[in-house]
Design an enzyme around this catalytic site. Structure first.
Site, PDB file in Angstrom:
ATOM      1  N   ILE A  12      42.200  22.500  82.778  1.00 23.54           N
ATOM      2  CA  ILE A  12      42.283  21.063  83.103  1.00 23.54           C
ATOM      3  C   ILE A  12      42.785  20.282  81.891  1.00 23.54           C
ATOM      4  CG2 ILE A  12      40.994  19.064  83.948  1.00 23.54           C
ATOM      5  CD1 ILE A  12      38.987  21.133  85.184  1.00 23.54           C
ATOM      6  N   ASN A  35      38.795  30.569  75.763  1.00 22.11           N
ATOM      7  CA  ASN A  35      39.174  30.844  77.160  1.00 22.11           C
ATOM      8  C   ASN A  35      40.593  30.346  77.443  1.00 22.11           C
ATOM      9  OD1 ASN A  35      38.527  31.948  79.696  1.00 22.11           O
ATOM     10  ND2 ASN A  35      38.080  29.922  80.526  1.00 22.11           N
ATOM     11  N   LYS A  84      32.366  27.765  81.418  1.00 25.65           N
ATOM     12  CA  LYS A  84      32.272  27.285  82.802  1.00 25.65           C
ATOM     13  C   LYS A  84      31.975  28.348  83.859  1.00 25.65           C
ATOM     14  CE  LYS A  84      37.161  27.802  83.803  1.00 25.65           C
ATOM     15  NZ  LYS A  84      38.335  27.307  84.474  1.00 25.65           N
ATOM     16  N   SER A 124      30.613  17.769  86.725  1.00 28.51           N
ATOM     17  CA  SER A 124      30.940  18.593  87.883  1.00 28.51           C
ATOM     18  C   SER A 124      30.106  18.183  89.088  1.00 28.51           C
ATOM     19  CB  SER A 124      30.624  20.045  87.524  1.00 28.51           C
ATOM     20  OG  SER A 124      30.608  20.834  88.677  1.00 28.51           O
ATOM     21  N   THR A 126      28.620  20.061  90.736  1.00 31.10           N
ATOM     22  CA  THR A 126      27.461  20.956  90.731  1.00 31.10           C
ATOM     23  C   THR A 126      26.166  20.204  90.396  1.00 31.10           C
ATOM     24  OG1 THR A 126      26.742  23.121  89.969  1.00 31.10           O
ATOM     25  CG2 THR A 126      27.665  21.720  88.318  1.00 31.10           C
ATOM     26  N   TYR A 149      24.767  26.785  83.739  1.00 31.43           N
ATOM     27  CA  TYR A 149      26.000  25.995  83.615  1.00 31.43           C
ATOM     28  C   TYR A 149      25.789  24.599  84.209  1.00 31.43           C
ATOM     29  CZ  TYR A 149      30.507  24.016  84.738  1.00 31.43           C
ATOM     30  OH  TYR A 149      31.566  23.135  84.865  1.00 31.43           O
ATOM     31  N   LYS A 153      25.501  20.644  82.365  1.00 29.49           N
ATOM     32  CA  LYS A 153      26.234  19.410  82.705  1.00 29.49           C
ATOM     33  C   LYS A 153      25.252  18.268  82.971  1.00 29.49           C
ATOM     34  CE  LYS A 153      30.341  20.992  82.289  1.00 29.49           C
ATOM     35  NZ  LYS A 153      31.197  20.517  81.214  1.00 29.49           N
ATOM     36  N   ARG A 231      34.874  23.247 100.841  1.00 31.20           N
ATOM     37  CA  ARG A 231      34.917  22.595  99.526  1.00 31.20           C
ATOM     38  C   ARG A 231      36.044  21.573  99.480  1.00 31.20           C
ATOM     39  NH1 ARG A 231      30.999  25.123  99.708  1.00 31.20           N
ATOM     40  NH2 ARG A 231      30.070  26.581  98.216  1.00 31.20           N
TER      41      ARG A 231
HETATM   42  P1  NAD Z   1      38.791  26.186  80.545  1.00 25.36           P
HETATM   43  O1  NAD Z   1      37.875  27.270  80.128  1.00 25.36           O
HETATM   44  O2  NAD Z   1      40.123  26.540  81.069  1.00 25.36           O
HETATM   45  O3  NAD Z   1      38.996  25.159  79.340  1.00 25.36           O
HETATM   46  C1  NAD Z   1      38.036  24.918  78.347  1.00 25.36           C
HETATM   47  C2  NAD Z   1      38.742  24.980  77.012  1.00 25.36           C
HETATM   48  O4  NAD Z   1      37.810  24.688  75.982  1.00 25.36           O
HETATM   49  C3  NAD Z   1      39.318  26.372  76.706  1.00 25.36           C
HETATM   50  O5  NAD Z   1      40.633  26.236  76.216  1.00 25.36           O
HETATM   51  C4  NAD Z   1      38.390  26.921  75.628  1.00 25.36           C
HETATM   52  O6  NAD Z   1      39.063  27.798  74.755  1.00 25.36           O
HETATM   53  C5  NAD Z   1      37.923  25.657  74.952  1.00 25.36           C
HETATM   54  N1  NAD Z   1      36.594  25.717  74.327  1.00 25.36           N
HETATM   55  C6  NAD Z   1      35.436  26.139  74.886  1.00 25.36           C
HETATM   56  N2  NAD Z   1      34.422  26.012  74.018  1.00 25.36           N
HETATM   57  C7  NAD Z   1      34.954  25.491  72.889  1.00 25.36           C
HETATM   58  C8  NAD Z   1      34.412  25.126  71.627  1.00 25.36           C
HETATM   59  N3  NAD Z   1      33.122  25.286  71.349  1.00 25.36           N
HETATM   60  N4  NAD Z   1      35.243  24.617  70.690  1.00 25.36           N
HETATM   61  C9  NAD Z   1      36.567  24.455  70.944  1.00 25.36           C
HETATM   62  N5  NAD Z   1      37.129  24.775  72.124  1.00 25.36           N
HETATM   63  C10 NAD Z   1      36.339  25.284  73.078  1.00 25.36           C
HETATM   64  O7  NAD Z   1      37.990  25.297  81.603  1.00 25.36           O
HETATM   65  P2  NAD Z   1      38.515  24.121  82.552  1.00 25.36           P
HETATM   66  O8  NAD Z   1      38.510  24.626  83.950  1.00 25.36           O
HETATM   67  O9  NAD Z   1      39.753  23.522  82.000  1.00 25.36           O
HETATM   68  O10 NAD Z   1      37.301  23.117  82.425  1.00 25.36           O
HETATM   69  C11 NAD Z   1      37.324  22.016  81.529  1.00 25.36           C
HETATM   70  C12 NAD Z   1      36.029  21.259  81.644  1.00 25.36           C
HETATM   71  O11 NAD Z   1      35.846  20.840  82.993  1.00 25.36           O
HETATM   72  C13 NAD Z   1      34.777  22.085  81.299  1.00 25.36           C
HETATM   73  O12 NAD Z   1      33.861  21.229  80.643  1.00 25.36           O
HETATM   74  C14 NAD Z   1      34.248  22.491  82.647  1.00 25.36           C
HETATM   75  O13 NAD Z   1      32.878  22.742  82.617  1.00 25.36           O
HETATM   76  C15 NAD Z   1      34.584  21.264  83.478  1.00 25.36           C
HETATM   77  N6  NAD Z   1      34.685  21.544  84.921  1.00 25.36           N
HETATM   78  C16 NAD Z   1      35.552  22.519  85.358  1.00 25.36           C
HETATM   79  C17 NAD Z   1      35.648  22.785  86.731  1.00 25.36           C
HETATM   80  C18 NAD Z   1      36.559  23.868  87.251  1.00 25.36           C
HETATM   81  O14 NAD Z   1      36.377  24.310  88.399  1.00 25.36           O
HETATM   82  N7  NAD Z   1      37.573  24.322  86.503  1.00 25.36           N
HETATM   83  C19 NAD Z   1      34.859  22.061  87.654  1.00 25.36           C
HETATM   84  C20 NAD Z   1      33.990  21.082  87.163  1.00 25.36           C
HETATM   85  C21 NAD Z   1      33.937  20.826  85.788  1.00 25.36           C
HETATM   86  N1  UDP Z   2      34.560  32.234  97.726  1.00 24.47           N
HETATM   87  C1  UDP Z   2      34.807  33.407  98.439  1.00 24.47           C
HETATM   88  N2  UDP Z   2      35.259  34.510  97.754  1.00 24.47           N
HETATM   89  C2  UDP Z   2      35.487  34.499  96.410  1.00 24.47           C
HETATM   90  C3  UDP Z   2      35.239  33.302  95.687  1.00 24.47           C
HETATM   91  C4  UDP Z   2      34.765  32.198  96.386  1.00 24.47           C
HETATM   92  O1  UDP Z   2      34.623  33.448  99.651  1.00 24.47           O
HETATM   93  O2  UDP Z   2      35.880  35.531  95.844  1.00 24.47           O
HETATM   94  C5  UDP Z   2      34.095  31.034  98.453  1.00 24.47           C
HETATM   95  C6  UDP Z   2      32.753  30.497  97.978  1.00 24.47           C
HETATM   96  O3  UDP Z   2      31.710  31.123  98.684  1.00 24.47           O
HETATM   97  C7  UDP Z   2      32.899  29.005  98.286  1.00 24.47           C
HETATM   98  C8  UDP Z   2      34.379  28.727  98.093  1.00 24.47           C
HETATM   99  O4  UDP Z   2      35.025  30.002  98.192  1.00 24.47           O
HETATM  100  O5  UDP Z   2      32.584  28.748  99.651  1.00 24.47           O
HETATM  101  C9  UDP Z   2      34.706  28.113  96.728  1.00 24.47           C
HETATM  102  O6  UDP Z   2      34.130  28.915  95.718  1.00 24.47           O
HETATM  103  P1  UDP Z   2      34.482  28.721  94.186  1.00 24.47           P
HETATM  104  O7  UDP Z   2      33.738  29.764  93.419  1.00 24.47           O
HETATM  105  O8  UDP Z   2      35.958  28.668  94.016  1.00 24.47           O
HETATM  106  O9  UDP Z   2      33.921  27.267  93.842  1.00 24.47           O
HETATM  107  P2  UDP Z   2      32.440  26.639  93.953  1.00 24.47           P
HETATM  108  O10 UDP Z   2      32.547  25.547  94.960  1.00 24.47           O
HETATM  109  O11 UDP Z   2      31.501  27.704  94.337  1.00 24.47           O
HETATM  110  O12 UDP Z   2      32.203  26.115  92.582  1.00 24.47           O
END
Ligand code: NAD
Ligand code: UDP
Length: 335
Positions: A12, A35, A84, A124, A126, A149, A153, A231
């Site tokens: 993101i 990551n 994450k 999130s 979540t 996790y 948050k 979702r």
């Molecule tokens: P990501 O893992 O792709 O990105 C996180 C980045 O932070 C990575 O580049 C990693 O190397 C870096 N990082 C982690 N810990 C660090 C540290 N201590 N110091 C410096 N860098 C560090 O994850 P993302 O999907 O881009 O998520 C970004 C944010 O959004 C996170 O806080 C995550 O919890 C939140 N979020 C993600 C999702 C999702 O589904 N992707 C959903 C809800 C919230």
């Molecule tokens: N899901 C699935 N198979 C997978 C991964 C996810 O059927 O291998 C389903 C999961 O049960 C949920 C939806 O896909 O209903 C989205 O899951 P994801 O893990 O992507 O996100 P979440 O909403 O759980 O954070």
């Protein structure tokens, strides 16, 4: 305006950096590549034709944060740096609380010392736990998270609320993301999880590419349109633009602490997502229905009214775009 983006090489973060550069913000990125990979930085430059300052290191390192703030006139921070993976957080809770909670305490301490008080934080959906109903508005109760996790948050949200209560010269936007998917249309940046993906879309793209044999669909006896989980999938570029809108809000008249859902407001089931992916990309996805995944809920989608009214944020990209762009990135990546 100069922004520090922590975790800016991540999924993101990288898309948000592109949108920030396209909107003429100056950037300082901090990432430890726990990551993500270095190529992402070059690809951000390729897409935008713009440059930025980069620090490689860990946000747990207070001295490094001090250096970054000493060397740059940072005016606001967008904090993406966190771990994450839900499942991993259950087996490694200490690492998760350390990386997701302790690091932001360091960041807030240094921000205070430098009188930088504008922050956008990645939270999130979540935090809503298992919502009593859908769609979810921002005033739904939070808590009852089912893994470290999610709890991390929740904890940071509370820390930010306490901080704001102690000093309301802070401007804070807490953004609760729903399910970010897709990739930049260039195919240069996208979601590239290390190891076997946990989330649905990256799993589908790996099956499509032949790197994984089969998608397991977790349960078809949920109380939803076809029994599979529903979702709110949001295109990562729309999500990135949400951060620009949040920054604009913090720079404008209405200062304070704000909480916004970032989602589309529409839920799709697992089978609907598979069907869309197959149709727009003309590719078959091998899948099998299996047991429910522990901790999963029937339906989770946002009510996006508040972010629409207060941030002027509206998603533009469809589920078709999400599936097309996710596959385009996967094909490009590690060709
Ligand atoms: P990501 O893992 O792709 O990105 C996180 C980045 O932070 C990575 O580049 C990693 O190397 C870096 N990082 C982690 N810990 C660090 C540290 N201590 N110091 C410096 N860098 C560090 O994850 P993302 O999907 O881009 O998520 C970004 C944010 O959004 C996170 O806080 C995550 O919890 C939140 N979020 C993600 C999702 C999702 O589904 N992707 C959903 C809800 C919230
Ligand atoms: N899901 C699935 N198979 C997978 C991964 C996810 O059927 O291998 C389903 C999961 O049960 C949920 C939806 O896909 O209903 C989205 O899951 P994801 O893990 O992507 O996100 P979440 O909403 O759980 O954070």
């Amino acid at each position: 305006m100069k922004i520090l983006v922590t975790g800016g090489a991540g999924y993101i973060g990288s898309h948000t950096c592109v949108e920030l550069l396209n909107n003429d913000y100056e950037l300082v990125i901090l990432d430890n590549f726990s990551n993500s990979s270095k190529d992402v930085l070059d690809n951000i430059k390729k897409i935008t034709n713009k440059d930025f300052t980069f620090y490689e290191g860990d946000m747990i390192d207070k001295n490094l944060l001090q250096t970054i703030f000493n060397e740059n006139e940072i005016e606001a921070v967008i904090d993406f740096a966190a771990f994450k993976a839900v499942g991993e957080s259950v087996s490694k809770p200490v690492a998760y609380y350390q990386n997701n909670v302790s690091t932001i305490l360091n960041l807030l301490t240094i921000m205070q010392e430098h009188n930088v008080k504008k922050l956008v934080f990645s939270s999130s959906a979540t935090v809503y736990g298992n919502p009593a109903s859908v769609p979810i508005t921002e005033d739904f109760p939070i808590g009852n998270t089912t893994n470290p996790y999610g709890t991390s948050k929740l904890m940071v949200e509370q820390i930010l609320k306490d901080l704001y209560n102690s000093d309301n010269s802070w401007d804070i936007a807490i953004l609760r993301y729903f399910n970010p998917v897709g990739a930049h249309e260039s195919g240069l940046i996208g979601e590239a999880p290390i190891g076997k993906p946990n989330n649905l879309m990256p799993f589908i793209t790996k099956v499509a590419k032949g790197e994984l044999p089969k998608l397991m669909v977790f349960g078809n006896d949920y109380n939803t349109v076809d029994g599979t989980g529903v979702r709110d999938y949001i295109h990562v570029v729309d999500l990135a633009i949400g951060h620009i809108k949040a920054l604009e809000k913090l720079n404008k008249e209405n200062k304070g602490l704000f909480i916004y859902n970032l989602g589309t407001g529409t839920g799709y089931s697992v089978l609907q997502l598979i069907e869309t992916f197959e149709r727009v990309n003309n590719i078959r996805i091998n899948y099998e229905i299996t047991d429910r995944r522990p901790g999963d809920i029937d339906s989770c989608y946002s009510d996006p009214t508040k972010s629409k009214n207060e941030l002027n944020f509206q998603t533009k990209k469809s589920l078709d775009d999400m599936c097309k762009d996710a596959w385009n990135f996967e094909k490009n990546y590690h060709k």
